[in-house]
Scaffold this motif. Sequence first.
Motif, short mmCIF file in Angstrom:
data_model
loop_
_atom_site.label_atom_id
_atom_site.label_comp_id
_atom_site.label_asym_id
_atom_site.label_seq_id
_atom_site.Cartn_x
_atom_site.Cartn_y
_atom_site.Cartn_z
N VAL A 1 0.83 -1.20 0.00
CA VAL A 1 0.00 0.00 0.00
C VAL A 1 0.86 1.26 0.00
N SER A 2 1.98 1.25 0.73
CA SER A 2 2.87 2.41 0.77
C SER A 2 3.43 2.71 -0.61
N ASP A 3 3.81 1.67 -1.37
CA ASP A 3 4.32 1.90 -2.73
C ASP A 3 3.24 2.46 -3.63
N LEU A 4 2.01 1.94 -3.51
CA LEU A 4 0.91 2.46 -4.34
C LEU A 4 0.61 3.92 -4.01
N LEU A 5 0.74 4.28 -2.73
CA LEU A 5 0.44 5.65 -2.33
C LEU A 5 1.38 6.65 -2.99
N ASP A 6 2.65 6.28 -3.17
CA ASP A 6 3.58 7.20 -3.86
C ASP A 6 3.08 7.53 -5.25
N ASP A 7 2.68 6.49 -6.02
CA ASP A 7 2.15 6.73 -7.37
C ASP A 7 0.88 7.56 -7.31
N ASN A 8 -0.02 7.25 -6.36
CA ASN A 8 -1.26 7.99 -6.25
C ASN A 8 -1.04 9.46 -5.92
N ILE A 9 -0.08 9.75 -5.01
CA ILE A 9 0.20 11.14 -4.64
C ILE A 9 0.75 11.90 -5.82
N ALA A 10 1.62 11.26 -6.60
CA ALA A 10 2.17 11.93 -7.78
C ALA A 10 1.06 12.23 -8.78
N ALA A 11 0.13 11.27 -8.99
CA ALA A 11 -0.97 11.50 -9.93
C ALA A 11 -1.90 12.60 -9.43
N VAL A 12 -2.21 12.58 -8.14
CA VAL A 12 -3.08 13.61 -7.57
C VAL A 12 -2.44 14.99 -7.70
N ARG A 13 -1.15 15.09 -7.41
CA ARG A 13 -0.46 16.37 -7.53
C ARG A 13 -0.52 16.89 -8.97
N ALA A 14 -0.22 16.01 -9.92
CA ALA A 14 -0.24 16.45 -11.31
C ALA A 14 -1.64 16.90 -11.74
N ARG A 15 -2.68 16.20 -11.28
CA ARG A 15 -4.04 16.57 -11.70
C ARG A 15 -4.49 17.85 -11.03
N LEU A 16 -4.17 18.00 -9.73
CA LEU A 16 -4.64 19.19 -9.03
C LEU A 16 -3.93 20.45 -9.48
N VAL A 17 -2.68 20.31 -9.92
CA VAL A 17 -1.97 21.49 -10.42
C VAL A 17 -2.66 22.03 -11.67
N LYS A 18 -3.18 21.12 -12.51
CA LYS A 18 -3.86 21.54 -13.75
C LYS A 18 -5.33 21.89 -13.53
N LEU A 19 -5.86 21.66 -12.34
CA LEU A 19 -7.28 21.86 -12.10
C LEU A 19 -7.63 23.34 -12.15
N ALA A 20 -8.65 23.68 -12.91
CA ALA A 20 -9.09 25.07 -13.06
C ALA A 20 -10.58 25.14 -12.77
N PRO A 21 -11.08 26.31 -12.41
CA PRO A 21 -12.51 26.46 -12.15
C PRO A 21 -13.33 26.11 -13.39
N LEU A 22 -14.52 25.51 -13.17
CA LEU A 22 -15.40 25.13 -14.28
C LEU A 22 -15.99 26.36 -14.94
N GLU A 23 -16.08 26.26 -16.24
CA GLU A 23 -16.71 27.36 -16.98
C GLU A 23 -18.23 27.26 -16.82
N ARG A 24 -18.85 28.38 -17.11
CA ARG A 24 -20.31 28.43 -16.97
C ARG A 24 -20.95 27.40 -17.92
N GLY A 25 -21.80 26.57 -17.41
CA GLY A 25 -22.49 25.56 -18.20
C GLY A 25 -21.77 24.23 -18.27
N ALA A 26 -20.55 24.13 -17.71
CA ALA A 26 -19.81 22.86 -17.76
C ALA A 26 -20.46 21.86 -16.82
N GLU A 27 -20.25 20.57 -17.11
CA GLU A 27 -20.87 19.51 -16.32
C GLU A 27 -19.94 19.15 -15.16
N PHE A 28 -20.40 19.37 -13.94
CA PHE A 28 -19.59 19.13 -12.74
C PHE A 28 -19.41 17.64 -12.45
N ALA A 29 -20.47 16.83 -12.73
CA ALA A 29 -20.45 15.42 -12.34
C ALA A 29 -19.35 14.66 -13.05
#
Length: 547
Positions: A122-150
Amino acid sequence: MFRLRLSLAFAVLVALVCVQAGFVYWGSNRVNDYAQHSRLASDILSELLELSASKQRLRVWASQQLMDANASPEVRDSQLARMQASTETLRQLARRDLALWGEISAREGTPIPPEIDQLAAVSDLLDDNIAAVRARLVKLAPLERGAEFASVWQELNEVFDKARGRDLRELINGAIERQRNVVPVARAATERGLDQLRQQSIGLAVITFAAAIVLALYLKRRLQRPLDRLLAGTQALRAGSLDHRIALGSHDEFDHVAEHFNSMAAELQRHRQDADAARRRLEEAVLERTSELSAAHETLQQVDQRRRQLLADLSHELRTPATAIRGEAEIALRGAEKPPMEYRETLTRIVGGVKQLTGVIDDLLLVARAEADQLAMRFGEVDLPELLGDVTDMASALGARHEVRVLLEAIDVGTPPVVLQADADRLRQALVIVLDNAVRYSRQDGTVRVSWQLVREDEEERSRVRVRVVDEGIGIDADELPKVFDRFVRGRRARVHRADGTGIGLSIAQAIVHAHHGSIRLESIPLQGTTVWVELPCHFSFQTQQT
């Protein structure tokens, strides 16, 4: 023979103690391993809960970012750093737990629980997961008007909960549940180990105690009869019966002791009379010589102590001004010719150093003469109020430079004038020393008060005059009060408040007051002030003074 029995008894006791120590050592190591496992299980559970909480906080941050709710990047980075730290701590704890279980398994033959290896995975998997989460959250931007949140939120959940195709939420929740089950089990194992260790220790202690009692009773029976004979012989010798002999017949080491004892008693009996006579003669000679040597030794010790103390004081106090004088002279002689004004200034400083040196020498000679009862005093009639007025004026001039007031308190109108039989110069010197200390160790805007009063001693018209000097200064610590009259001793507060000073002033004042058959003492409260009492004999009665 008896020596062999005694050695065997001690060997049995030592063997039992060694066995008991071995069992205690083995049991304590076992209990210690279980206790470490219990602590590790608790720490792993805490880190898993912290990791789950950090991930939940990141989900909240992601929802705020999507809704453009002013999500702070610092919060995101902080939570990612916490997850990374928790993962690293979790990996280290899993390694330690795996190593500990390896020792327990090797010692007791128990298998290593499968959840230990799963936790490392589990510790090894968490390293990969943290790297993926960091990469995705850095690119995360507010949704535009009318975009689908779900759809965006589902994609984020995939990033948060998946690593290498495995569901991390299920793995972490399963690990948390397993650790919650492991903690009470580990604690129960520790308690069982402690109970086993306690029972083993008590059992071995009971066995050792019983063996010691049996051996002690056996040795007591073997020792009692010969020891009784030896004790009877020693009591006879103590009573003065040197013709007493110990009976033999045990055929062991005690027979050898009895033989030597009988020989000693015979030898003592032959030399007793000669020894008594010689002792009496020696005691008489020793007593006579001891009394003579004690008197001579005490005299020489006092002389030598005074000589060594005087030499030490002189070398300590004369070094500084002598070095300053030599330095001024060397500077004046170094280099090319200088103007006459510079030579005049140098000579002025040299004269000042010589005056300081002369003052130190005079002070040391005064104290040395006082200790040798050779302090020369020129007694005469001294008007005490007039003398106190003079020294108060002198102290006021010094106090003006230090912004300290010196006041001579008024005396009642009915108080008669006081005339002392004293050395005016010496007494003035002692009072100036006391007032100088009171001014120099007072705070700015402080006040030094001087007062005096007559004190009736008895019905024979004898009285004493008591001078009191009270300041509002730094005070003296209680542990330093007994040493204030020692030469070259300065307290902690005095050294901090004022760097200069030799610490000889109060010893000079004490010597002068004692030469006048008076006394001087101090009372002080730190940070509040010091009171100095100087008492001097007054040989005039109240009626005589009033007439």
